[in-house]
Design a protein around this motif. Structure first.
Motif, PDB file in Angstrom:
ATOM      1  N   PRO A 222      98.584 147.252 -67.589  1.00 46.98           N
ATOM      2  CA  PRO A 222      97.585 146.132 -67.021  1.00 46.98           C
ATOM      3  C   PRO A 222      97.377 146.280 -65.200  1.00 46.98           C
ATOM      4  O   PRO A 222      97.982 145.016 -65.166  1.00 46.98           O
ATOM      5  CB  PRO A 222      97.235 145.223 -68.060  1.00 46.98           C
ATOM      6  N   ASP A 223      98.071 146.666 -64.930  1.00 43.96           N
ATOM      7  CA  ASP A 223      97.959 147.123 -63.212  1.00 43.96           C
ATOM      8  C   ASP A 223      97.388 146.181 -62.951  1.00 43.96           C
ATOM      9  O   ASP A 223      95.989 146.368 -62.327  1.00 43.96           O
ATOM     10  CB  ASP A 223      98.762 148.112 -62.544  1.00 43.96           C
ATOM     11  N   LEU A 224      97.339 145.129 -61.795  1.00 46.82           N
ATOM     12  CA  LEU A 224      96.803 144.808 -60.682  1.00 46.82           C
ATOM     13  C   LEU A 224      96.523 145.758 -59.680  1.00 46.82           C
ATOM     14  O   LEU A 224      97.187 145.621 -58.902  1.00 46.82           O
ATOM     15  CB  LEU A 224      97.471 143.703 -60.099  1.00 46.82           C
ATOM     16  N   LEU A 225      95.062 146.553 -59.404  1.00 42.33           N
ATOM     17  CA  LEU A 225      94.626 147.519 -58.354  1.00 42.33           C
ATOM     18  C   LEU A 225      93.989 146.597 -56.806  1.00 42.33           C
ATOM     19  O   LEU A 225      92.893 147.261 -56.995  1.00 42.33           O
ATOM     20  CB  LEU A 225      93.919 148.342 -59.084  1.00 42.33           C
ATOM     21  N   ILE A 226      93.752 145.291 -56.968  1.00 42.87           N
ATOM     22  CA  ILE A 226      93.147 144.789 -56.452  1.00 42.87           C
ATOM     23  C   ILE A 226      93.055 145.220 -54.835  1.00 42.87           C
ATOM     24  O   ILE A 226      92.213 144.886 -53.816  1.00 42.87           O
ATOM     25  CB  ILE A 226      92.912 143.125 -56.618  1.00 42.87           C
ATOM     26  N   LYS A 227      94.685 145.650 -54.172  1.00 41.34           N
ATOM     27  CA  LYS A 227      94.477 145.883 -53.311  1.00 41.34           C
ATOM     28  C   LYS A 227      93.831 147.142 -52.927  1.00 41.34           C
ATOM     29  O   LYS A 227      93.700 147.517 -51.769  1.00 41.34           O
ATOM     30  CB  LYS A 227      96.187 146.211 -52.891  1.00 41.34           C
ATOM     31  N   ARG A 228      93.352 148.059 -53.504  1.00 46.81           N
ATOM     32  CA  ARG A 228      92.284 148.677 -53.470  1.00 46.81           C
ATOM     33  C   ARG A 228      91.016 149.022 -53.145  1.00 46.81           C
ATOM     34  O   ARG A 228      90.639 148.303 -53.897  1.00 46.81           O
ATOM     35  CB  ARG A 228      92.628 150.188 -54.751  1.00 46.81           C
TER      36      ARG A 228
END
Length: 570
Positions: A222-228
């Protein structure tokens, strides 16, 4: 002065070939780039929408709707707790992805829990307590009750196994010991993950499913991808419940330029994000540019020769099309326009003529696969075509079912099974027609026929009795088949009309009368005709048919036993 067609094509081809290749090449390159971007954006949007629709359809069609059916079955005052548990167990066996069903009683910390054995064993082998993982807590049920979001899933992940689970709750109207009861279910979501991984787009682009926290779901981690940037854009839209699809080009933190699109499933608080790098999207543009000069030079060289050859061949397919059209007018639907390979309007016309002939032939064959009622409805339809809907009609319905068919199909080759089944259906259909009925459909080894108009009840019963007698004669001719027939007849109001999807409809009948006929058929003994009260009352006293009153028969879906009569030749 006559200007031959061949000369016209020659002059036209030469003028085109000597055009400003450089300008054309530049414009074509730019156009190709724009078209590729447009195609890539459309592809991204289409894939995101496809997966969104697939998620919603899978959740609603494969999981929620069956769970509502189970809930409705459990939600009965006539069922005790043991019967409710049995119904949950049966429902769980029919829904492989549903790994737990639970009945929670308000104020009790001890729910009635039924789990999928295979999944429970998997959790046990991972060192987990299946009950702890698969039980829905009272606190979560209170959340569902407080928000009123019954049927909407709450998604979580089991870190030890990597499984993603959706939890939903459905309220019951009945109570246990005067307390509110809620049915909860846990659904294993690997099916949705497989849709993402196996989608063809995943071979050339990226498909990511994120939740309102910007966390990747349905993946291994469940990676956090909020930087995209595209993920950050979707997060407030998920929280707000927005469902507007959108395109968004952006640059990743590593400097890679991306084209992206996203869509939002209705049933999940997710965003489906599809991405493609600009490098991959425009890879063919440079190759196209290099080919422009080569193609232009080759085209100039062959333009003159090709124009003359093309002009001479232009008239041949036109004459061929005329000959084929004449044959079709005489009823020869096997005729085709042959040897026309031109990729222009003439070639398109030839292919369309062939397609039209094939479609005409197919429609002539398809007439064998629909009922007379369907054909009549189509002929009466207005210019805009068939529309879905129905009307109430009073009819008589017969259901026939071949007894011994399963055993017969297991001991003889499939080809023989089909041959014998068609033979039996031929006999039955001829008898239906003889008594003024219409074969509505064939369902496996069963036949459904409807009768309308004056004396329909008597005609339906006589038809049913005639079928049993005909089947008996077939049995005498082929005792090795050991096939019998059971028949149910019912009369009453039904809804008759076109039903189904916009692009795939059936013209058929629906209603309690149809169900009663099918239920009576299922209870009929071999070579027996069971009729309902309405049919018997209408046909009683007529010559040729005798009715024997039977004990009322308990039927599935009916609260009380149903009056039934056995019909025979008098």
């Amino acid at each position: 002065m006559r200007f031959p067609l061949r000369l016209k094509f020659f002059v036209f081809a030469v003028l085109l070939a000597v055009g400003p290749l450089a300008l054309v090449g530049q414009n074509l390159t730019q156009l190709s780039r724009d078209e590729l971007k447009s195609a890539a954006n459309e592809d991204l949007t289409t894939v995101a929408a496809q997966l969104r629709t697939a998620f919603d359809n899978t959740f609603e069609g494969r999981w929620l709707t069956p769970l509502v059916v189970i809930r409705n079955g459990v939600d009965s005052n006539e069922l005790g707790v043991p019967q409710k548990v049995s119904l949950l167990t049966l429902g769980l066996a029919e829904l492989p992805q549903v790994v737990a069903l639970q009945l929670s009683v308000e104020g009790s910390d001890l729910p009635i829990l039924v789990t999928n054995t295979t999944f429970a064993d998997k959790l046990t082998h991972a060192g987990l307590d299946p009950v702890e993982i698969l039980a829905t807590s009272p606190d979560l049920i209170k959340v569902f009750e407080g928000t009123g979001q019954f049927g909407l899933p709450v998604v979580s992940r089991v870190p030890e196994t990597g499984d993603w689970l959706a939890t939903l709750a459905l309220p019951l109207t009945t109570q246990i010991a005067g307390r509110q009861v809620t049915m909860a279910a846990k659904i294993e979501l690997s099916t949705l993950g497989d849709m993402v991984r196996r989608h063809p787009f995943a071979q050339r682009g990226e498909i990511t499913i994120v939740d309102q926290a910007g966390r990747r779901v349905l993946g291994d981690e469940p990676d956090l991808l909020i930087k995209r940037q595209i993920v950050a854009s979707t997060m407030p839209l998920i929280v707000a419940g927005a469902r507007a699809d959108a395109l968004e080009p952006y640059v990743r933190p590593n400097g890679m330029a991306m084209l992206g699109a996203y869509a939002f499933p209705d049933w999940f608080q997710w965003a489906v994000i599809t991405e493609l790098s600009e490098e991959n999207a425009y890879a063919v543009v440079n190759a196209i540019t290099r080919q422009i000069l080569v193609v232009g030079l080759i085209g100039f060289a062959i333009a003159a020769v090709g124009a003359l050859i093309f002009a001479r061949q232009l008239t041949r397919p036109i004459l061929a099309i005329g000959e084929v059209a004449e044959k079709v007018g005489e009823g020869d639907f096997a005729a085709r326009v042959e040897d026309v390979r031109a990729r222009d309007e003439i070639g398109d016309l030839a292919r369309r003529i062939n397609q039209m002939i094939a479609h005409l032939g197919e429609r002539m064959e398809l007439m064998k696969f629909v009922s007379h009622g369907t054909m009549s409805a189509i002929q009466k339809a207005e210019a805009e075509g068939m529309e879905r809907g129905g009307e109430r009609r009073r009819i008589s319905v017969i259901f026939t079912d071949i007894r011994g068919y399963t055993e017969f199909s297991e001991r003889v080759p499939p080809e023989v099974v089909i041959e014998v089944l068609n033979q039996y259906f031929d006999v039955q259909a001829d008898i239906v027609t003889e008594y003024g009925g219409d074969v509505d459909k064939f369902i496996g080894d069963a036949l459904v026929a409807v009768f309308e108009g004056e004396g329909m009840e008597l005609r339906a019963v006589e038809c049913a009795v005639g079928i049993t007698q005909a089947m008996a004669r077939l049995l005498e001719e082929h005792p090795e088949h050991n096939l019998h027939v059971g028949i149910g007849v019912a009369s009453g109001e039904v809804v008759m009309g076109a039903m189904g999807a916009r692009d795939r409809m059936d013209f058929t009948v629906l209603g309690s009368t149809v169900n009663l006929s099918a239920r009576l058929c299922s209870k009929a003994e071999p070579d027996q005709v069971l009729v309902d009260q309405a049919t018997r009352d209408a046909a009683r006293g007529q010559n040729g048919v005798h009715f024997d009153m039977l004990e009322p028969i308990p039927l599935k879906g009916y609260a009380d036993p149903v009056s039934a009569f056995s019909a025979t030749r008098s």
